[in-house]
Design a protein around this motif. Structure first.
Motif, PDB file in Angstrom:
ATOM      1  N   ALA A 173     -11.459  48.979  40.547  1.00  8.43           N
ATOM      2  CA  ALA A 173     -10.566  48.473  41.590  1.00  8.43           C
ATOM      3  C   ALA A 173      -9.519  49.512  41.980  1.00  8.43           C
ATOM      4  O   ALA A 173      -9.195  49.690  43.164  1.00  8.43           O
ATOM      5  CB  ALA A 173      -9.888  47.189  41.119  1.00  8.43           C
ATOM      6  N   VAL A 174      -9.010  50.221  40.972  1.00  2.80           N
ATOM      7  CA  VAL A 174      -8.026  51.264  41.251  1.00  2.80           C
ATOM      8  C   VAL A 174      -8.668  52.428  42.002  1.00  2.80           C
ATOM      9  O   VAL A 174      -8.077  52.971  42.948  1.00  2.80           O
ATOM     10  CB  VAL A 174      -7.378  51.754  39.941  1.00  2.80           C
ATOM     11  CG1 VAL A 174      -6.496  52.981  40.205  1.00  2.80           C
ATOM     12  CG2 VAL A 174      -6.558  50.648  39.299  1.00  2.80           C
ATOM     13  N   GLY A 182      -9.016  51.500  45.465  1.00  2.00           N
ATOM     14  CA  GLY A 182      -7.709  51.549  46.104  1.00  2.00           C
ATOM     15  C   GLY A 182      -7.303  52.958  46.488  1.00  2.00           C
ATOM     16  O   GLY A 182      -6.759  53.182  47.578  1.00  2.00           O
ATOM     17  N   LEU A 204      -3.999  42.881  37.448  1.00  2.00           N
ATOM     18  CA  LEU A 204      -4.491  41.650  38.050  1.00  2.00           C
ATOM     19  C   LEU A 204      -6.000  41.501  37.869  1.00  2.00           C
ATOM     20  O   LEU A 204      -6.491  40.429  37.487  1.00  2.00           O
ATOM     21  CB  LEU A 204      -4.141  41.617  39.545  1.00  2.00           C
ATOM     22  CG  LEU A 204      -4.624  40.386  40.332  1.00  2.00           C
ATOM     23  CD1 LEU A 204      -3.986  39.121  39.762  1.00  2.00           C
ATOM     24  CD2 LEU A 204      -4.294  40.532  41.817  1.00  2.00           C
ATOM     25  N   VAL A 205      -6.719  42.574  38.130  1.00  2.00           N
ATOM     26  CA  VAL A 205      -8.179  42.514  37.971  1.00  2.00           C
ATOM     27  C   VAL A 205      -8.543  42.374  36.500  1.00  2.00           C
ATOM     28  O   VAL A 205      -9.478  41.637  36.149  1.00  2.00           O
ATOM     29  CB  VAL A 205      -8.837  43.785  38.569  1.00  2.00           C
ATOM     30  CG1 VAL A 205     -10.347  43.777  38.309  1.00  2.00           C
ATOM     31  CG2 VAL A 205      -8.557  43.863  40.066  1.00  2.00           C
ATOM     32  N   THR A 258      -2.571  46.201  40.581  1.00  2.00           N
ATOM     33  CA  THR A 258      -3.990  45.942  40.890  1.00  2.00           C
ATOM     34  C   THR A 258      -4.825  45.980  39.619  1.00  2.00           C
ATOM     35  O   THR A 258      -5.670  45.102  39.388  1.00  2.00           O
ATOM     36  CB  THR A 258      -4.511  46.998  41.890  1.00  2.00           C
ATOM     37  OG1 THR A 258      -3.772  46.901  43.105  1.00  2.00           O
ATOM     38  CG2 THR A 258      -5.994  46.785  42.166  1.00  2.00           C
ATOM     39  N   SER A 283     -11.485  46.791  36.351  1.00  2.00           N
ATOM     40  CA  SER A 283     -10.096  47.110  36.659  1.00  2.00           C
ATOM     41  C   SER A 283      -9.965  48.556  37.113  1.00  2.00           C
ATOM     42  O   SER A 283      -9.271  48.867  38.089  1.00  2.00           O
ATOM     43  CB  SER A 283      -9.213  46.861  35.435  1.00  2.00           C
ATOM     44  OG  SER A 283      -9.301  45.519  35.014  1.00  2.00           O
ATOM     45  N   PHE A 302       1.770  49.718  42.797  1.00  2.00           N
ATOM     46  CA  PHE A 302       0.704  48.929  43.428  1.00  2.00           C
ATOM     47  C   PHE A 302      -0.609  49.065  42.650  1.00  2.00           C
ATOM     48  O   PHE A 302      -1.290  48.064  42.382  1.00  2.00           O
ATOM     49  CB  PHE A 302       0.507  49.383  44.868  1.00  2.00           C
ATOM     50  CG  PHE A 302      -0.678  48.761  45.542  1.00  2.00           C
ATOM     51  CD1 PHE A 302      -0.621  47.463  46.015  1.00  2.00           C
ATOM     52  CD2 PHE A 302      -1.866  49.475  45.678  1.00  2.00           C
ATOM     53  CE1 PHE A 302      -1.728  46.875  46.630  1.00  2.00           C
ATOM     54  CE2 PHE A 302      -2.969  48.899  46.289  1.00  2.00           C
ATOM     55  CZ  PHE A 302      -2.901  47.598  46.763  1.00  2.00           C
ATOM     56  N   PHE A 303      -0.964  50.309  42.296  1.00  2.00           N
ATOM     57  CA  PHE A 303      -2.207  50.516  41.547  1.00  2.00           C
ATOM     58  C   PHE A 303      -2.133  49.875  40.160  1.00  2.00           C
ATOM     59  O   PHE A 303      -3.132  49.319  39.673  1.00  2.00           O
ATOM     60  CB  PHE A 303      -2.511  52.011  41.420  1.00  2.00           C
ATOM     61  CG  PHE A 303      -2.970  52.643  42.708  1.00  2.00           C
ATOM     62  CD1 PHE A 303      -3.759  51.947  43.598  1.00  2.00           C
ATOM     63  CD2 PHE A 303      -2.611  53.949  43.024  1.00  2.00           C
ATOM     64  CE1 PHE A 303      -4.190  52.531  44.784  1.00  2.00           C
ATOM     65  CE2 PHE A 303      -3.033  54.536  44.201  1.00  2.00           C
ATOM     66  CZ  PHE A 303      -3.821  53.820  45.087  1.00  2.00           C
TER      67      PHE A 303
END
Length: 223
Positions: free
Chosen positions: A66-67, A70, A52-53, A49, A63, A45-46
């Motif tokens: 974002a992690v 998360g 994607l970012v 993420t 990016s 998932f990370f």
């Protein structure tokens, strides 16, 4: 090692018992978070993420941020699960401990006392599991940090086992969670056998790997 005695709960214990219960539950947050963080699906998932970012913004900083966010949210999810459980219990069986545990058949509540301080607690209730008429459930076992490693948890567990035996029951049942490693290792050393492992019913809890462990202690047949 401090000396202690195990006795029935009394109303003057109320505030401290609720504090010990709350602190004991919420402290599992970190271990539960660490367990979830090691799950392959969480890493996937990370990673997704991050990619994607990165694809959307073209920024390594965004990016990475974002992690980090998360990871923080993952910790807060665990915190929410334990805090919510504490709030629920404080408004349920832990709201009026004397009435719930000492004025109902098949219920009981004990504390361990050391030098005038509460050094642990445990409760017994009729179990909701199949075959409950011949079982007692061990609940609310909690020991403050400063009193751990002195055999108090084992002594309190034995108190529930003896209570079940006096009532003519055949088994003692308990539920714990996977992150509570010290607890279920203690139970296994005492002779409790793990009979089932289930996932928590909520979807989020399943995704983060929150597991409920059910243990059983068989009492010798009466002769």
């Amino acid at each position: 090692m401090s000396e202690y005695q195990i006795r029935l709960y009394k109303d003057s214990d109320y505030q401290r018992v609720r504090e010990i219960f709350s602190e004991g539950i919420i402290e599992h947050t970190t271990k539960a978070f660490q367990f979830s963080f090691r799950l392959p699906r969480i890493w996937v998932f990370f990673l997704l993420t991050f990619l994607l970012v990165l694809q959307t913004t073209g920024s390594l900083v965004m990016s990475t941020l974002a992690v980090v966010i998360g990871v923080g949210l993952l910790f807060l999810i665990h915190r929410y699960i334990y805090v919510s459980y504490v709030q629920y219990c404080l408004e349920d069986d832990m709201l009026d401990i004397h009435k719930y545990y000492l004025q109902r058949d098949g219920h009981c509540f004990w504390v361990a006392e050391s030098s005038g301080e509460i050094a642990g607690m445990v409760a017994a209730v009729p179990t909701h599991h199949p075959g409950g008429e011949r079982q007692v459930e061990l609940k609310r076992l909690s020991i403050p940090r400063r009193y751990r490693g002195q055999g108090i948890a084992k002594a309190l567990s034995r108190t529930v086992i003896d209570y079940a035996r006096r009532r003519g029951c055949e088994e003692v049942i308990l539920e714990t969670s996977y992150p509570q490693v010290d607890a279920w290792r203690l139970y296994e050393k005492m002779g409790f056998k793990r009979v089932r492992t289930t996932s928590a019913p909520k979807l989020v809890a399943k995704l983060i790997g929150f597991q409920i462990l059910i243990y059983r202690y068989n009492l010798p047949a009466h002769r």
